[in-house]
Structures are given as C-alpha cells and as structure tokens.
Design an enzyme around this catalytic site. Structure first.
Site, PDB file in Angstrom:
ATOM      1  CB  THR A  19      48.475  32.595  17.871  1.00 23.07           C
ATOM      2  OG1 THR A  19      47.348  32.617  17.003  1.00 23.07           O
ATOM      3  CG2 THR A  19      48.293  33.655  18.929  1.00 23.07           C
ATOM      4  NE  ARG A  23      51.077  25.963  19.115  1.00 23.68           N
ATOM      5  CZ  ARG A  23      50.437  26.629  20.056  1.00 23.68           C
ATOM      6  NH1 ARG A  23      49.118  26.571  20.105  1.00 23.68           N
ATOM      7  NH2 ARG A  23      51.087  27.322  20.961  1.00 23.68           N
ATOM      8  CB  SER A 114      50.058  25.232  23.387  1.00 21.77           C
ATOM      9  OG  SER A 114      49.436  25.853  24.464  1.00 21.77           O
ATOM     10  CG  HIS A 115      45.695  24.636  23.856  1.00 29.78           C
ATOM     11  ND1 HIS A 115      46.596  25.599  23.453  1.00 29.78           N
ATOM     12  CD2 HIS A 115      44.664  24.713  23.001  1.00 29.78           C
ATOM     13  CE1 HIS A 115      46.112  26.238  22.401  1.00 29.78           C
ATOM     14  NE2 HIS A 115      44.938  25.717  22.102  1.00 29.78           N
ATOM     15  CE  LYS A 127      56.390  28.597  22.930  1.00 25.37           C
ATOM     16  NZ  LYS A 127      55.431  29.326  23.764  1.00 25.37           N
ATOM     17  CG  ASP A 278      49.095  25.000  28.512  1.00 24.51           C
ATOM     18  OD1 ASP A 278      49.889  25.245  29.439  1.00 24.51           O
ATOM     19  OD2 ASP A 278      49.221  25.473  27.363  1.00 24.51           O
ATOM     20  CG  ASP A 280      53.178  25.377  26.342  1.00 17.74           C
ATOM     21  OD1 ASP A 280      51.975  25.308  26.654  1.00 17.74           O
ATOM     22  OD2 ASP A 280      53.652  26.352  25.732  1.00 17.74           O
ATOM     23  CG  ASP A 282      51.865  28.719  27.756  1.00 19.56           C
ATOM     24  OD1 ASP A 282      51.004  27.814  27.809  1.00 19.56           O
ATOM     25  OD2 ASP A 282      52.285  29.202  26.686  1.00 19.56           O
ATOM     26  NE  ARG A 283      46.443  28.133  26.020  1.00 19.74           N
ATOM     27  CZ  ARG A 283      45.466  28.247  25.140  1.00 19.74           C
ATOM     28  NH1 ARG A 283      44.268  27.793  25.425  1.00 19.74           N
ATOM     29  NH2 ARG A 283      45.674  28.804  23.965  1.00 19.74           N
ATOM     30  CB  THR A 345      44.688  37.278  20.279  1.00 20.84           C
ATOM     31  OG1 THR A 345      43.402  37.687  20.724  1.00 20.84           O
ATOM     32  CG2 THR A 345      44.962  35.858  20.724  1.00 20.84           C
ATOM     33  CD  GLU A 364      46.959  36.372  25.350  1.00 24.13           C
ATOM     34  OE1 GLU A 364      46.624  36.754  24.232  1.00 24.13           O
ATOM     35  OE2 GLU A 364      47.771  35.459  25.544  1.00 24.13           O
ATOM     36  CD  GLU A 365      40.356  34.630  25.004  1.00 21.14           C
ATOM     37  OE1 GLU A 365      39.731  33.620  25.344  1.00 21.14           O
ATOM     38  OE2 GLU A 365      41.214  34.659  24.108  1.00 21.14           O
ATOM     39  CB  SER A 366      43.419  32.170  25.344  1.00 20.13           C
ATOM     40  OG  SER A 366      44.539  33.029  25.431  1.00 20.13           O
ATOM     41  CE  LYS A 377      49.183  31.201  27.206  1.00 20.08           C
ATOM     42  NZ  LYS A 377      49.680  31.354  25.831  1.00 20.08           N
ATOM     43  NE  ARG A 495      40.433  30.714  20.066  1.00 18.24           N
ATOM     44  CZ  ARG A 495      40.479  29.389  20.204  1.00 18.24           C
ATOM     45  NH1 ARG A 495      39.387  28.711  20.498  1.00 18.24           N
ATOM     46  NH2 ARG A 495      41.614  28.741  20.045  1.00 18.24           N
TER      47      ARG A 495
HETATM   48  C1  G16 Z   1      48.707  31.071  22.172  1.00 17.38           C
HETATM   49  C2  G16 Z   1      49.365  32.343  22.539  1.00 17.38           C
HETATM   50  C3  G16 Z   1      48.437  33.164  23.397  1.00 17.38           C
HETATM   51  C4  G16 Z   1      47.134  33.390  22.687  1.00 17.38           C
HETATM   52  C5  G16 Z   1      46.557  32.077  22.263  1.00 17.38           C
HETATM   53  C6  G16 Z   1      45.384  32.362  21.374  1.00 17.38           C
HETATM   54  O1  G16 Z   1      48.488  30.323  23.338  1.00 17.38           O
HETATM   55  O2  G16 Z   1      50.552  32.096  23.237  1.00 17.38           O
HETATM   56  O3  G16 Z   1      49.050  34.362  23.717  1.00 17.38           O
HETATM   57  O4  G16 Z   1      46.205  34.029  23.496  1.00 17.38           O
HETATM   58  O5  G16 Z   1      47.489  31.338  21.536  1.00 17.38           O
HETATM   59  O6  G16 Z   1      45.015  31.248  20.704  1.00 17.38           O
HETATM   60  P1  G16 Z   1      44.028  31.330  19.489  1.00 17.38           P
HETATM   61  O7  G16 Z   1      44.721  32.076  18.382  1.00 17.38           O
HETATM   62  O8  G16 Z   1      43.773  29.891  19.205  1.00 17.38           O
HETATM   63  O9  G16 Z   1      42.808  32.047  19.995  1.00 17.38           O
HETATM   64  P2  G16 Z   1      49.154  28.895  23.553  1.00 17.38           P
HETATM   65  O10 G16 Z   1      48.887  28.564  24.974  1.00 17.38           O
HETATM   66  O11 G16 Z   1      48.437  28.012  22.568  1.00 17.38           O
HETATM   67  O12 G16 Z   1      50.600  29.070  23.216  1.00 17.38           O
END
Ligand code: G16
Length: 542
Positions: A19, A23, A114-115, A127, A278, A280, A282-283, A345, A364-366, A377, A495
């Site tokens: 996504t 990673r 990320s997280h 990335k 988080d 990096d 962005d969350r 997503t 986004e919900e995430s 984000k 999910r």
């Molecule tokens: C990444 C993307 C987000 C996306 C999220 C979804 O977040 O940048 O746009 O909503 O993954 O994660 P999953 O596929 O696990 O539901 P991040 O913050 O991990 O870069």
C-alpha cells in the site's frame, strides 16, 4: 561525468511495493544488495537522474542512517547533482512531500515502515515519492517491481560516509549532499495555513494539551511548533525524542498503542485535547477529554469547520475519502454542495484529485487526514487544524463532535483487525467472499442491497484499480467491508470495517461496539472468520 562503480547483483524475490512502499523485516533489508537493488530499480524506473536533486530522509528507525549512507552513494553513482537530506537522517513523510514540492526536486526517497515497530528484529521500509510530492502511483511502483525482477547490477560511488548531523553542504563524488533542517520548511507552511495567533491565545488562556510523538519522527516537529512557535507549556509533547526502536513501542496512533496518551486523556484531571502521530508523522489520532474522535468523524468535522482556518477560508473544492472510510464526510460535502470522491485505500489515489483541484481535504479511516497543502497525509497538520477550530469555537472537542452528529447524523463506525493470520487462510476467506451473491438476501434483520469487490476508475487519468475490498451494503445504507492490509510484514491482516448511519441524537451516545453488535456478528458469520482463521476475537478494535 560522475565517477561510479558498477556492482553485479541478482534479483531478490518479493520486492513488490505494498500500500505504501516496500516494507520488510530489517534483516531482510540488511542482506547485501537487497536495499541496493530496490534503490537502483527506483532510479532505473523514474527517468534520467543526471543533474537532478533528490530529497531523502526517514523516520529515524533502526537502519535509517546506514540506509541513507548507501542511498547517498548510489545517488552519486547514478548522476544526481544534489541530495537534500534531513539533519540526523530525520524527515517526516509530510515534510518530505513539502520539501519535494517547494524545491521542485526529482521526487524523494522516504525510509519508513510507518506505524510498524522498529529495531533489529522489526520492520524497515522504503518508498519513492514523485516530483508532485505524493506516493508513487501504481504505474510507477509496478515499473519498479518489474525492474527488481530483472536487475543484474547497481551503481554506487566508493567514498566515505557523510556527517548527517551537521547542517551544511558536503561534496560526495561529484554530487552535493545538503544536510538541511527538516522542520523549518514544514513549520513555515503550517503558519501559512493556520491562525497561529489564535492558537497561541488559546494556550495562553490555560488550554491544556498532550501530544504523543511515540518516540517517532514528529517529536522535533511538535516541539518546535507546539512548544516553540505556539508557546504551549513544556511537557505538552510526550515521548518527543525519536528513538531507533520507538522506545520498544508500536508507533501506531490508535487507542491500543498510544496508551500513555489514552491514559492521560481518560484519567483524572485530563487535559482538554490529546493527539498522537505515527512513525513517519503522517497519521494522527484525535482525543478530547474522555472522548475519542474516529478518523472518519475527524475528516467530517474538519471539513465542516475548514473555513475557520485561514488556508481554507475560501472553502473546499471537494472532499475525498477511501472506500472503507465512513460516509460522514459525504454528508458534509452534500450540505456544502461540493463533490465527495470515494477512492481505494492508499493515499496515492488522492494525488490526481488534489493535482486537478477536485479535492481540497482527504481522509482515511486508517488515521490519515490531509489536504492539498502537500501530497501526503499529515499528522501534525490535522492536529493544528483541530487546534485552529478549537481556538475559534471555544468549545470542548466532545461538544463539537456531538453538535456535528446532531446536525448531520452519526455514521457509527468501527474497524476490527485480525493481525498476523495465516496468509492462505486470509486469501481463502477473501475468495469465499468474492464468490458470494447476496443481493436481496436477508442477513439477520438486514437485507442486502448489493455486494461487490470495489473497483475504481480514476476520474482524472482513467486508470483502473480492481479488487480493492469486498463490500456488503444493506438496504438501510449500513455496510460491512473486508480487505487485507497492504502494509503488514507478517502473515496477513484482515480488516473488517462496520458502519451504520444513526440519525437519532438519542442514540448517539451508544458505544459503537454495542450499536454495531448485530452487524459485527453478521460480518463474522458471512466471512466465516472463526472457521477460516481460528480467531474468535480481533487483535485490535478501533
Ligand atoms: C498506508 C497508506 C495509507 C493507507 C494505509 C492502509 O498508511 O499510506 O494511505 O490507508 O496504508 O493500510 P492497510 O493496507 O494496512 O490497511 P501508512 O501510514 O502505513 O503509510
């Protein structure tokens, strides 16, 4: 002509970006040639790098500094004229997007998982962001992946390491490495968007806040902006020093992992406002005193109040949300008479809408919220927008959200995650769901309006993305959505997203787990979650 060395290599399996970039476990990245292959595949896929500038930095996790030294030498070997690298190797994802756009670089490389947790046995990630500042779209990531499968050599330069901790410009072969302050440009942009005087006055009036940087990248940004420019009291920022292992934490700003913050906001003498970001940066997670704001509601509330912020005073062109995100923002868009776009997503799907001026706010919900100020984000941006709204409205967070529900109705919402389940079982479950035809059937008290696997045609460039999540939508607009995470590194994560619209304010106080109990049961049964995964309960509920 840059002096470079060519090193022979062989392809590694599985270098397919998910996504958000590639990673993997740190030990996978530490294999000789693994990082190098992926970086060379990026450079081979993005066009002629000669004479160009690249932005570079990461979230400070384990292997960040080593990876930066490798990439700097490879950038020199591939003909870049300049690499702008954040001091100490630090650069948040939104700040990288800001810098790429401001200095019109040939994109940037961001090192982050990320997280996901960090450390020698944990996760690392990489990335590429395009010159517009956003995550590489699928066409680019596919090209990078294709290249990793063919690669037989990479280019580097045999020179010493660069001191990443001293600001300044340093030669590296024929290239210049510019070690820059990773906070300054980002902080300047935030001051253009928000009413810093009003927020300063809010803090001066005794407003209390806790920001949990989770020992990740936003620590320096939050300290400089909240405790520096906005004069919030020292100690407002918690866990503000980036650590390679995030202090053994899981830098995911949700109710489970941001426990220090949750304790503070739900404890005695709680502050007025709480937020976390988080790995990096962005969350974001937003809390009021004893009150949790879901990311979907946060997007809707910010959209409804955007004109209180100087950067958005002229109003919004449109809103965009990912498909599993609740439709709360759609109601605001309808009331404002602006379009609301539903995308797959992944923040990369917002890029074309933002570039075309069709959307101003995205979410986004995430735990992701952002706007057209950058192409990622942006955690601290969301926190500052909330502060701006709070400074103008002079009401508690909970009151603002309850008033919002009373006006627009409440999209009651919850996400259930089943982490690290067997990949084959997860894929089997999704195939089972894809094979169902439920239209017209009754499930419990609900009648199915339609079920499908979400597909998206980008309204700007016409690109098509399929298999983006299975939806079961009921007659009353309620829905359950299933998809597999694209960001994990262990097994699969299922999910389950559950949503129901509740127009009646008398029901708005209900705990979503109670209000959604029937739908949750229906979802578990129809997907055969227990039988297929062996899990009776989710790992994380948000
Ligand atoms: C990444 C993307 C987000 C996306 C999220 C979804 O977040 O940048 O746009 O909503 O993954 O994660 P999953 O596929 O696990 O539901 P991040 O913050 O991990 O870069």
């Amino acid at each position: 002509m840059t002096a470079f060395t060519t090193i022979q290599t062989r392809p590694f399996d599985g270098q397919k970006p998910g996504t958000s970039g590639l990673r993997k476990k740190v030990r996978v990245f530490q294999q000789p040639g693994y990082l190098e292959n992926f970086v060379q595949a990026i450079f081979d896929s993005i066009g002629d790098c000669t004479g160009k500038t690249l932005a570079l930095g990461g979230d400070g996790r384990f292997f960040n500094r080593e990876a930066i030294q490798i990439i700097l030498k490879m950038a020199a070997g591939n003909g870049f004229a300049r690499v702008m690298v954040g001091q100490g190797g630090i650069l948040s994802t939104p700040a990288a997007s800001c810098v790429i756009r401001k200095y019109q670089t040939f994109g940037g490389i961001i090192l982050s998982a990320s997280h996901n947790p960090g450390g020698a046995d944990e996760d690392f990630g990489i990335k590429y962001n395009i010159p517009a500042g956003g995550p590489a779209p699928e066409a680019v990531t596919e090209a990078i992946y294709a290249r990793t499968q063919q690669i037989d050599k990479y280019r580097t330069t045999q020179v010493g390491d660069v001191d990443l901790d001293q600001l300044g410009e340093y030669p590296l072969g024929d290239m210049v490495v510019q070690v820059f302050d990773p906070v300054a440009d980002y902080a300047a942009l935030m001051q253009e968007l928000f009413d810093f005087d009003a927020i300063r006055a809010l803090f001066a009036g005794g407003f209390r806040m806790k920001f949990d940087a989770m020992h990740a990248v936003t620590g320096p940004y939050a300290k400089a902006i909240l405790e520096g420019l906005l004069a919030a009291p020292a100690g407002t920022v918690m866990n503000g020093t980036p650590l390679e292992d995030f202090g053994h934490g899981h830098p995911d700003p949700n109710l489970v992992h941001a426990h220090d913050l949750v304790e503070a906001l739900f404890g005695a003498d709680a502050p007025d406002f709480g937020a976390a970001s988080d790995g990096d940066g962005d969350r974001n997670m937003i809390l009021g005193r004893g009150f949790y704001v879901t990311p979907s509601d946060s997007l809707a509330v910010l959209a409804a109040n955007a004109t209180l912020c100087p950067g958005y005073a002229k109003g919004l062109a449109g809103i965009a949300r990912s498909m599993p995100t609740s439709a709360a923002a759609d109601r605001v868009a309808a009331a404002l008479g602006i379009p609301c776009y539903e995308t797959p997503t992944g923040w990369k799907f917002f890029g074309t809408l933002l570039d075309a001026g069709k959307a101003t706010l995205c979410g986004e919900e995430s735990f992701g919220t952002g706007s057209d100020h950058v192409r990622e984000k942006d955690g601290l941006w969301a926190v500052l927008m909330w502060l701006n709204v709070l400074a103008k409205r002079q009401q508690p967070v909970a009151e603002i959200v309850r008033e919002h529900w009373a006006k627009y109705g409440r999209n009651v919402y919850s996400r259930h995650d089943y982490e690290a389940i067997d990949s084959a079982a997860a894929n089997g479950l999704m195939e089972h769901l894809r094979g169902l035809d439920l239209k017209g059937q009754s499930l419990g008290a609900y009648k199915v309006a339609f079920n499908d696997d979400f597909a998206y045609t980008d309204p700007v460039d016409g690109s098509i993305s399929t298999k983006q999540g299975v939806r079961i939508v009921f007659d009353d607009g309620s829905r359950v959505v299933f998809r597999l995470s694209g960001t994990g590194t262990e097994g699969a994560t299922l999910r389950l997203y559950v949503e129901q619209f509740q127009p009646d304010p008398a029901q708005h106080h209900l705990d979503p787990q109670v209000a959604l109990a029937d739908l949750i049961k229906i979802a578990r049964d129809v997907a055969q979650i227990e039988a297929r995964t062996g899990r009776t309960e989710p790992t994380v509920i948000t």
